[in-house]
Design an enzyme around this catalytic site. Structure first.
Site, PDB file in Angstrom:
ATOM      1  N   LYS A  38      31.299  72.175  59.160  1.00  0.00           N
ATOM      2  CA  LYS A  38      32.215  73.061  58.719  1.00  0.00           C
ATOM      3  C   LYS A  38      33.783  72.322  59.272  1.00  0.00           C
ATOM      4  CE  LYS A  38      29.950  77.425  59.930  1.00  0.00           C
ATOM      5  NZ  LYS A  38      30.002  78.486  60.981  1.00  0.00           N
ATOM      6  N   ASN A  71      36.468  75.290  51.245  1.00  0.00           N
ATOM      7  CA  ASN A  71      37.552  75.841  51.697  1.00  0.00           C
ATOM      8  C   ASN A  71      37.528  77.632  51.885  1.00  0.00           C
ATOM      9  OD1 ASN A  71      38.519  76.607  49.339  1.00  0.00           O
ATOM     10  ND2 ASN A  71      40.092  75.140  49.430  1.00  0.00           N
ATOM     11  N   THR A  80      54.074  22.335  47.286  1.00  0.00           N
ATOM     12  CA  THR A  80      54.802  21.908  48.415  1.00  0.00           C
ATOM     13  C   THR A  80      54.943  23.066  49.334  1.00  0.00           C
ATOM     14  OG1 THR A  80      55.812  20.037  47.341  1.00  0.00           O
ATOM     15  CG2 THR A  80      56.751  20.646  49.508  1.00  0.00           C
ATOM     16  N   ASN A  81      55.497  24.172  48.901  1.00  0.00           N
ATOM     17  CA  ASN A  81      55.955  25.213  49.724  1.00  0.00           C
ATOM     18  C   ASN A  81      55.299  26.546  49.296  1.00  0.00           C
ATOM     19  OD1 ASN A  81      57.827  23.944  51.502  1.00  0.00           O
ATOM     20  ND2 ASN A  81      59.376  24.159  49.712  1.00  0.00           N
ATOM     21  N   THR A 117      45.583  23.145  40.027  1.00  0.00           N
ATOM     22  CA  THR A 117      46.119  21.915  39.739  1.00  0.00           C
ATOM     23  C   THR A 117      45.636  20.915  40.922  1.00  0.00           C
ATOM     24  OG1 THR A 117      48.060  22.238  40.849  1.00  0.00           O
ATOM     25  CG2 THR A 117      47.954  22.893  38.704  1.00  0.00           C
ATOM     26  N   ASN A 148      48.806  32.696  36.503  1.00  0.00           N
ATOM     27  CA  ASN A 148      49.358  31.292  36.348  1.00  0.00           C
ATOM     28  C   ASN A 148      50.923  31.103  36.512  1.00  0.00           C
ATOM     29  OD1 ASN A 148      50.581  29.349  33.994  1.00  0.00           O
ATOM     30  ND2 ASN A 148      49.149  28.512  35.228  1.00  0.00           N
ATOM     31  N   ASP A 149      51.427  30.081  37.125  1.00  0.00           N
ATOM     32  CA  ASP A 149      52.843  30.162  37.277  1.00  0.00           C
ATOM     33  C   ASP A 149      53.715  30.057  35.837  1.00  0.00           C
ATOM     34  OD1 ASP A 149      52.044  27.851  36.781  1.00  0.00           O
ATOM     35  OD2 ASP A 149      52.812  26.866  38.479  1.00  0.00           O
TER      36      ASP A 149
END
Length: 747
Positions: free
Chosen positions: A305, A278, A442-443, A514, A541-542
């Protein structure tokens, strides 16, 4: 007077009232249009101001845009970059030649003086309601000084940041002159508050350039852009972008580092796109060094430039590495995960992502060369420290709220530190949020969680059976949530993922899953989510997430050592020791469900026998309930069971409560197994608290506490067992990883 004359007079008065009402409405419309002057000094600040200018231009009924161009925009040696403003179809109201050539300290001072001489005429003619000034350049200081002395309100962009050079002094001086602030990071906001700026006039917006770069960097023609600047033989991630500016407080050191960088790049022997420095003091000497080393004629180099911002985005995004001391390296490059080598002290105080490698004392060619070897070709997680792509809507909304009838004289806030923190905390808690993901058997669930632990919005879908479908759905749900977060005024700091199985949280990889989640082993979750959302990603991990949730939002808050045990379909948990989560050397610490409490017990899902999970999990209780039902030993008087109803653990618990001795014996054995397993935990890590979580927690709490008091060592018998109060431990734990660890890295 005749009836006709009366009628005529009434009609005239009615017309007069209508005309006055129409005039008043027109005047109100005129008043509602805010006259905003945007002043741009160089190619760098235009990349930040252009998105705001486009936003203002798109609302002509609300804003009247005036554009003033000055500084290096109008110098041929720096590319005459005012032309790109004209190409963007903006009408330039004034062009001010304010640069005194010389590229030394005196020339910078003279340039500020020249700007102060020329600006009053322009500002008096335009009479803006608001002047928008960006950053920390000496030209911007002249703009802010002139506007403040002429009683024009100033909106300062990117105030409160720290870089480590004279730019800090200029930036903070502009902040003190400005009436309003649109800053990029939470830390910058805190700095402005610490500088006694009025918090109600500070907007945490993010960097406007992110609005453009996050929406346009995935261009299909990026290879055409790369080849147009670097030639046909250059591939993606196989070139370097170099951009080094002088440090005006230590010009000679800047020149030395620049020469060493060029030597290292020549030795490294990779195609390099190098931009001219600059216009600050010292730039002329740096250009001399470049020409002395023959960079402009070197076959590996392309010296330019100026590059249009849209193309520069592509070049930085797909580079193998960026090197120098430009703020682009520590700001924009992080959004792409591009490796960056920051040389010297010019950006020392900036907040950076993990893609930046600092070489502060860049005193040898070998040190810089070694940094190139370490960084070139790597890819890092994308980070949004400086913005999420929604800065312009926030800034426009902020401008609409400005009340021009308020007193022009700005006031400063000088409260005690404690008062300042308490006044600010509500705003922090409302806006800082995390995207939490819970990958269950499941979800699949995604939630926006704020700093208080409140779930702002939750999304739930059935978890697909295949890896491809699962990842596709996960990314779509996360993308939907990030879009909704803007409307909900939630700033997403990152993504936390809770999933079953063994996880390497350092790499964000699911190692072994799992049996409940199919096709979910050796899966890299961090990279695809980070690449898609441009956010940092944490994975664990949960069971560990449940412990983290308790530490931040539950009974574990303020407790240095505790264990969380999940009693649900399986048995899991996490251990907090000395305020830190225990992972273990191979990330299988705190697999509490697989502590063996019997040598010849029932078979466990892990393949072993006699584990806690084989006795006390929901699946184990369901298995025993089905066995009793098949033997016609489950149902007792007063127990309501439908013929077609599936047998669950709830039936076993209900039968025991109604006096079924067989069911009671099963539950007693399960409680004993769980209690003995927890005693093992107490004897190994000696936590001060045990928290039971999950659907079976309320049933197990009393018997487990009794077993501990009967069987544990005397020193552990008094340890308390409590049930969790958290309804969504997995989501809250995933969010806590973000809210606790998405802190800014300070150098």
């Amino acid at each position: 007077m005749k009836i006709e004359e009366l009628y005529y007079m009434r009609m005239q008065r009615g017309r007069g009232r209508m005309e006055r009402k129409r005039t008043e409405e027109q005047n109100q419309c005129e008043k509602r249009r805010l006259r905003v002057c945007v002043a741009t000094c160089n190619r760098a600040d235009y990349s930040k101001l252009a998105p705001i200018m486009f936003g203002l231009k798109a609302h002509p009924d609300e804003f009247e845009l005036e554009v003033v161009v000055l500084g290096s925009h109008l110098i041929d040696d720096y590319g005459n970059t005012f032309r790109m403003i004209e190409q963007d179809d903006f009408d330039i109201g004034s062009k001010l030649h304010t640069i005194v050539r010389g590229e030394d300290e005196a020339a910078m001072v003279e340039s500020v003086g020249l700007a102060l001489v020329k600006l009053p005429d322009v500002l008096q003619r335009l009479r803006p309601d608001i002047l928008v000034v960006h950053g920390d350049r000496f030209d911007a200081l002249a703009l802010a000084t002139a506007a403040a002395l002429m009683n024009i309100r100033i909106l300062h962009l990117e105030g409160g940041e720290v870089s480590g050079t004279i730019d800090d002094s200029i930036r903070h001086a502009i902040s003190k002159l400005a009436h309003y602030h649109a800053c990029c990071t939470h830390m910058a906001e805190q700095h402005l508050i610490a500088m006694c700026e009025d918090h109600s006039r500070i907007l945490l917006a993010g960097c406007p350039s992110y609005d453009k770069l996050l929406s346009s960097h995935h261009r299909e023609d990026y290879m055409d852009i790369i080849k147009s600047w670097l030639g046909d033989n250059v591939g993606e991630h196989d070139y370097i972008v170099a951009l080094q500016h002088p440090v005006t407080t230590d010009i000679q050191q800047s020149i030395k580092i620049y020469g060493l960088m060029l030597d290292a790049l020549i030795s490294f022997n990779k195609r390099t796109l190098i931009l001219f420095p600059n216009i600050d003091a010292g730039s002329k000497e740096m250009v001399r060094v470049m020409r002395k080393k023959g960079i402009e004629q070197h076959t590996n180099f392309r010296a330019v430039k100026h590059i249009p911002f849209e193309q520069f985005i592509q070049l930085v995004c797909h580079a193998g590495c960026m090197i120098g001391n430009s703020s682009c390296g520590v700001r924009e490059a992080g959004a792409f995960g591009t490796p960056v080598i920051n040389l010297g002290t010019r950006q020392t105080g900036r907040e950076t992502g993990e893609n930046v490698l600092h070489v502060r004392d860049a005193d040898t060619h070998n040190k810089i060369y070694h940094a190139l070897e370490l960084q070139f070709g790597k890819r890092y997680p994308c980070s949004k420290i400086y913005g999420d792509g929604s800065a312009v809507p926030r800034i426009l909304k902020f401008l609409r709220t400005i009340d021009l009838s308020e007193p022009l004289q700005k006031t400063f806030c000088f409260p005690p530190v404690k008062d300042s923190i308490s006044q600010d905390i509500d705003h922090i808690l409302e806006t800082q949020s995390a995207l939490a993901v819970d990958l269950g058997g499941t979800n699949l669930r995604v939630a926006i969680v704020c700093m208080r632990g409140n779930i702002v919005k939750k999304y739930t879908q059935s978890n697909p059976k295949t890896f491809e479908d699962r990842m596709q759905l996960l990314l779509k749900m996360c993308a939907d949530a990030t879009r909704d977060a803007v409307c909900l005024n939630c700033r997403i700091l990152g993504v936390g993922v809770s999933t079953g199985g063994r996880v390497n949280p350092q790499e964000g990889v699911v190692l072994h899953s799992t049996k409940l989640i199919q096709e979910w082993s050796s899966v890299d979750l961090r990279t695809p989510i980070s690449d898609a959302l441009h956010l940092p990603v944490w994975v664990d991990n949960d069971g560990n997430c449940a412990a983290l949730a308790e530490r931040k939002f539950g009974h574990g808050k303020g407790v240095e050592n505790f264990a969380t045990v999940i009693t649900g379909t399986g048995i899991g948990g996490g251990i907090i020791h000395q305020n830190e989560l225990v992972h273990g050397s191979t990330f299988c610490a705190a697999e509490l469900g697989h502590i063996m409490v019997s040598l010849d017990g029932p078979e466990c899902s892990c393949g072993s026998s006699g584990c806690i999970e084989a006795y006390a999990s929901g699946m184990a209780l369901q298995r025993e309930a089905k066995r009793l039902h098949d033997e016609d030993l489950l149902k007792v008087e007063g127990m309501d069971m439908k013929h077609s109803e599936p047998i669950t653990a709830a039936h076993l618990i209900n039968a025991a409560r109604l006096g079924n001795s067989k069911a009671d014996a099963v539950l007693n054995k399960a409680s004993t197994a769980l209690g003995v397993g927890i005693i093992n935990i107490l004897h190994i890590v000696n936590p001060s608290l045990v928290i039971l979580s999950g659907v079976l927690a309320s049933y197990y709490q009393v018997p487990v506490q009794r077993i501990i008091s009967e069987r544990a060592l005397i020193s552990a018998q008094s340890i308390k067992v409590v049930t969790s109060d958290l309804e969504e431990p997995a989501l809250l734990g995933a969010a806590s990883m973000v809210l606790d660890y998405a802190t800014r890295r300070i150098y």
